[in-house]
Design a protein around this motif. Structure first.
Motif, PDB file in Angstrom:
ATOM      1  N   GLN A  71     -25.268  73.869   3.002  1.00 18.00           N
ATOM      2  CA  GLN A  71     -26.065  74.863   3.711  1.00 18.00           C
ATOM      3  C   GLN A  71     -25.723  76.241   3.141  1.00 18.00           C
ATOM      4  O   GLN A  71     -24.852  76.372   2.287  1.00 18.00           O
ATOM      5  CB  GLN A  71     -25.730  74.824   5.210  1.00 18.00           C
ATOM      6  CG  GLN A  71     -25.839  73.464   5.846  1.00 18.00           C
ATOM      7  CD  GLN A  71     -27.263  72.940   5.832  1.00 18.00           C
ATOM      8  OE1 GLN A  71     -28.226  73.710   5.954  1.00 18.00           O
ATOM      9  NE2 GLN A  71     -27.415  71.639   5.660  1.00 18.00           N
ATOM     10  N   ALA A  72     -26.376  77.266   3.626  1.00 17.62           N
ATOM     11  CA  ALA A  72     -26.089  78.633   3.173  1.00 17.62           C
ATOM     12  C   ALA A  72     -24.652  79.036   3.501  1.00 17.62           C
ATOM     13  O   ALA A  72     -24.024  79.780   2.765  1.00 17.62           O
ATOM     14  CB  ALA A  72     -27.065  79.613   3.823  1.00 17.62           C
ATOM     15  N   GLN A  73     -24.105  78.514   4.618  1.00 15.22           N
ATOM     16  CA  GLN A  73     -22.744  78.861   5.015  1.00 15.22           C
ATOM     17  C   GLN A  73     -21.691  78.014   4.307  1.00 15.22           C
ATOM     18  O   GLN A  73     -20.507  78.298   4.407  1.00 15.22           O
ATOM     19  CB  GLN A  73     -22.553  78.658   6.529  1.00 15.22           C
ATOM     20  CG  GLN A  73     -23.464  79.489   7.389  1.00 15.22           C
ATOM     21  CD  GLN A  73     -24.821  78.828   7.604  1.00 15.22           C
ATOM     22  OE1 GLN A  73     -25.039  77.667   7.269  1.00 15.22           O
ATOM     23  NE2 GLN A  73     -25.751  79.585   8.146  1.00 15.22           N
ATOM     24  N   GLY A  74     -22.093  76.955   3.641  1.00 15.98           N
ATOM     25  CA  GLY A  74     -21.139  76.078   2.967  1.00 15.98           C
ATOM     26  C   GLY A  74     -21.507  74.612   3.142  1.00 15.98           C
ATOM     27  O   GLY A  74     -22.611  74.276   3.567  1.00 15.98           O
ATOM     28  N   ARG A 131     -20.912  67.345  13.713  1.00 12.30           N
ATOM     29  CA  ARG A 131     -21.310  67.960  12.438  1.00 12.30           C
ATOM     30  C   ARG A 131     -20.829  69.405  12.472  1.00 12.30           C
ATOM     31  O   ARG A 131     -20.975  70.090  13.481  1.00 12.30           O
ATOM     32  CB  ARG A 131     -22.818  67.919  12.248  1.00 12.30           C
ATOM     33  CG  ARG A 131     -23.341  66.530  12.027  1.00 12.30           C
ATOM     34  CD  ARG A 131     -24.836  66.559  11.662  1.00 12.30           C
ATOM     35  NE  ARG A 131     -25.343  65.218  11.527  1.00 12.30           N
ATOM     36  CZ  ARG A 131     -25.236  64.470  10.441  1.00 12.30           C
ATOM     37  NH1 ARG A 131     -24.631  64.957   9.380  1.00 12.30           N
ATOM     38  NH2 ARG A 131     -25.732  63.258  10.404  1.00 12.30           N
ATOM     39  N   PHE A 132     -20.252  69.837  11.349  1.00 11.73           N
ATOM     40  CA  PHE A 132     -19.728  71.193  11.300  1.00 11.73           C
ATOM     41  C   PHE A 132     -19.671  71.664   9.855  1.00 11.73           C
ATOM     42  O   PHE A 132     -19.722  70.873   8.919  1.00 11.73           O
ATOM     43  CB  PHE A 132     -18.334  71.275  11.937  1.00 11.73           C
ATOM     44  CG  PHE A 132     -17.285  70.481  11.211  1.00 11.73           C
ATOM     45  CD1 PHE A 132     -16.502  71.055  10.219  1.00 11.73           C
ATOM     46  CD2 PHE A 132     -17.087  69.146  11.525  1.00 11.73           C
ATOM     47  CE1 PHE A 132     -15.542  70.315   9.547  1.00 11.73           C
ATOM     48  CE2 PHE A 132     -16.121  68.396  10.863  1.00 11.73           C
ATOM     49  CZ  PHE A 132     -15.350  68.986   9.876  1.00 11.73           C
ATOM     50  N   THR A 133     -19.553  72.975   9.689  1.00  8.06           N
ATOM     51  CA  THR A 133     -19.331  73.601   8.398  1.00  8.06           C
ATOM     52  C   THR A 133     -17.980  74.289   8.468  1.00  8.06           C
ATOM     53  O   THR A 133     -17.741  75.105   9.350  1.00  8.06           O
ATOM     54  CB  THR A 133     -20.432  74.640   8.090  1.00  8.06           C
ATOM     55  OG1 THR A 133     -21.688  73.983   8.120  1.00  8.06           O
ATOM     56  CG2 THR A 133     -20.227  75.280   6.733  1.00  8.06           C
ATOM     57  N   THR A 186      -6.567  65.401   7.304  1.00  6.68           N
ATOM     58  CA  THR A 186      -6.803  66.587   6.486  1.00  6.68           C
ATOM     59  C   THR A 186      -7.975  66.350   5.531  1.00  6.68           C
ATOM     60  O   THR A 186      -8.370  65.221   5.272  1.00  6.68           O
ATOM     61  CB  THR A 186      -5.562  66.961   5.656  1.00  6.68           C
ATOM     62  OG1 THR A 186      -5.238  65.878   4.797  1.00  6.68           O
ATOM     63  CG2 THR A 186      -4.381  67.300   6.543  1.00  6.68           C
ATOM     64  N   PHE A 187      -8.502  67.442   5.009  1.00  6.19           N
ATOM     65  CA  PHE A 187      -9.509  67.390   3.949  1.00  6.19           C
ATOM     66  C   PHE A 187      -9.525  68.734   3.240  1.00  6.19           C
ATOM     67  O   PHE A 187      -9.087  69.742   3.785  1.00  6.19           O
ATOM     68  CB  PHE A 187     -10.902  67.025   4.475  1.00  6.19           C
ATOM     69  CG  PHE A 187     -11.549  68.089   5.320  1.00  6.19           C
ATOM     70  CD1 PHE A 187     -12.483  68.967   4.786  1.00  6.19           C
ATOM     71  CD2 PHE A 187     -11.221  68.218   6.665  1.00  6.19           C
ATOM     72  CE1 PHE A 187     -13.074  69.930   5.552  1.00  6.19           C
ATOM     73  CE2 PHE A 187     -11.819  69.185   7.448  1.00  6.19           C
ATOM     74  CZ  PHE A 187     -12.742  70.045   6.906  1.00  6.19           C
ATOM     75  N   VAL A 188     -10.013  68.735   2.004  1.00  7.70           N
ATOM     76  CA  VAL A 188     -10.100  69.955   1.211  1.00  7.70           C
ATOM     77  C   VAL A 188     -11.565  70.378   1.167  1.00  7.70           C
ATOM     78  O   VAL A 188     -12.425  69.629   0.725  1.00  7.70           O
ATOM     79  CB  VAL A 188      -9.557  69.751  -0.218  1.00  7.70           C
ATOM     80  CG1 VAL A 188      -9.748  71.009  -1.048  1.00  7.70           C
ATOM     81  CG2 VAL A 188      -8.091  69.366  -0.176  1.00  7.70           C
ATOM     82  N   ALA A 189     -11.828  71.591   1.650  1.00  6.63           N
ATOM     83  CA  ALA A 189     -13.177  72.162   1.619  1.00  6.63           C
ATOM     84  C   ALA A 189     -13.263  73.103   0.436  1.00  6.63           C
ATOM     85  O   ALA A 189     -12.342  73.883   0.179  1.00  6.63           O
ATOM     86  CB  ALA A 189     -13.462  72.909   2.916  1.00  6.63           C
ATOM     87  N   LYS A 190     -14.344  73.026  -0.286  1.00  5.30           N
ATOM     88  CA  LYS A 190     -14.555  73.900  -1.443  1.00  5.30           C
ATOM     89  C   LYS A 190     -15.590  74.938  -1.072  1.00  5.30           C
ATOM     90  O   LYS A 190     -16.561  74.659  -0.400  1.00  5.30           O
ATOM     91  CB  LYS A 190     -15.008  73.085  -2.648  1.00  5.30           C
ATOM     92  CG  LYS A 190     -13.967  72.057  -3.061  1.00  5.30           C
ATOM     93  CD  LYS A 190     -14.375  71.351  -4.332  1.00  5.30           C
ATOM     94  CE  LYS A 190     -13.467  70.250  -4.703  1.00  5.30           C
ATOM     95  NZ  LYS A 190     -12.110  70.585  -4.939  1.00  5.30           N
ATOM     96  N   ASP A 191     -15.374  76.156  -1.519  1.00  7.07           N
ATOM     97  CA  ASP A 191     -16.225  77.291  -1.197  1.00  7.07           C
ATOM     98  C   ASP A 191     -17.632  77.109  -1.738  1.00  7.07           C
ATOM     99  O   ASP A 191     -17.844  77.129  -2.941  1.00  7.07           O
ATOM    100  CB  ASP A 191     -15.589  78.559  -1.768  1.00  7.07           C
ATOM    101  CG  ASP A 191     -16.413  79.800  -1.492  1.00  7.07           C
ATOM    102  OD1 ASP A 191     -17.319  79.744  -0.654  1.00  7.07           O
ATOM    103  OD2 ASP A 191     -16.141  80.825  -2.133  1.00  7.07           O
ATOM    104  N   ARG A 192     -18.575  76.875  -0.842  1.00 10.07           N
ATOM    105  CA  ARG A 192     -20.017  76.819  -1.147  1.00 10.07           C
ATOM    106  C   ARG A 192     -20.342  75.900  -2.311  1.00 10.07           C
ATOM    107  O   ARG A 192     -21.160  76.215  -3.160  1.00 10.07           O
ATOM    108  CB  ARG A 192     -20.560  78.213  -1.402  1.00 10.07           C
ATOM    109  CG  ARG A 192     -20.417  79.111  -0.227  1.00 10.07           C
ATOM    110  CD  ARG A 192     -20.994  80.476  -0.546  1.00 10.07           C
ATOM    111  NE  ARG A 192     -20.652  81.400   0.492  1.00 10.07           N
ATOM    112  CZ  ARG A 192     -21.548  82.033   1.234  1.00 10.07           C
ATOM    113  NH1 ARG A 192     -22.803  81.865   1.067  1.00 10.07           N
ATOM    114  NH2 ARG A 192     -21.149  82.857   2.165  1.00 10.07           N
TER     115      ARG A 192
END
Length: 159
Positions: free
Chosen positions: A65-68, A119-121, A152-158
């Motif tokens: 999404q636009a936010q990530g 569901r989340f960003t 845990t999880f690794v989120a990547k920027d956009r």
């Protein structure tokens, strides 16, 4: 008598100043993550038992999404829960705590548990494109579970 009280008060303050921080730090380190096992939610489904109940959690990317990146969290448990909340916390860097309300999606196909979904960003860090997040489960706003597994999880920027 006043001199004795003054000396004891000063000795008490000095003792607290020296041993207080050590005592506080040892308490925090002793309570933190005793016996917990790390489980990367994006790599596999995490399974654990807690208070005689079976649990499993899975996280999938469901789009950008636009936010990530949007994530879809699924939790299956044998425990009868009136409500469930996932709390997103920064693990590699503290960026606050983000409550993620979960909705009951029904019974599991085997009929032996409830399925909860959300569901989340994940918020992203402006200084590091990769951010490790931890998900803690709670029964509503009050009761946090003492989980034997660290989700845990690794989120990547956009990405």
């Amino acid at each position: 008598m006043r001199a004795l009280v003054a000396v004891l008060a000063i000795a008490g303050v000095v003792t607290l100043g020296i041993f207080g921080p050590r005592w506080l730090m040892s308490e925090d380190a002793g309570e933190a993550d005793q016996g917990t096992v790390d489980c990367n939610l994006l790599n596999k489904t995490c399974h654990w038992a807690q208070e005689g109940q079976s649990w499993q959690a899975r996280l999938q990317k469901s789009g950008v999404q636009a936010q990530g990146t949007e994530y879809h969290l699924t939790v299956k448990t044998d425990r009868n829960q009136p409500r469930m909340l996932a709390v997103l916390r920064g693990e590699s860097m503290y960026l606050g705590e983000y409550p993620v309300p979960m909705t009951k999606a029904g019974m599991s196909p085997d009929g032996k548990g409830q399925i909860w979904e959300a569901r989340f960003t994940a918020p992203f860090c402006t200084t590091d494109p990769n951010m490790t997040w931890r998900i803690d489960l709670q029964a509503g706003m009050d009761h946090a579970f003492a989980m034997p597994v660290k989700l845990t999880f690794v989120a990547k920027d956009r990405v």
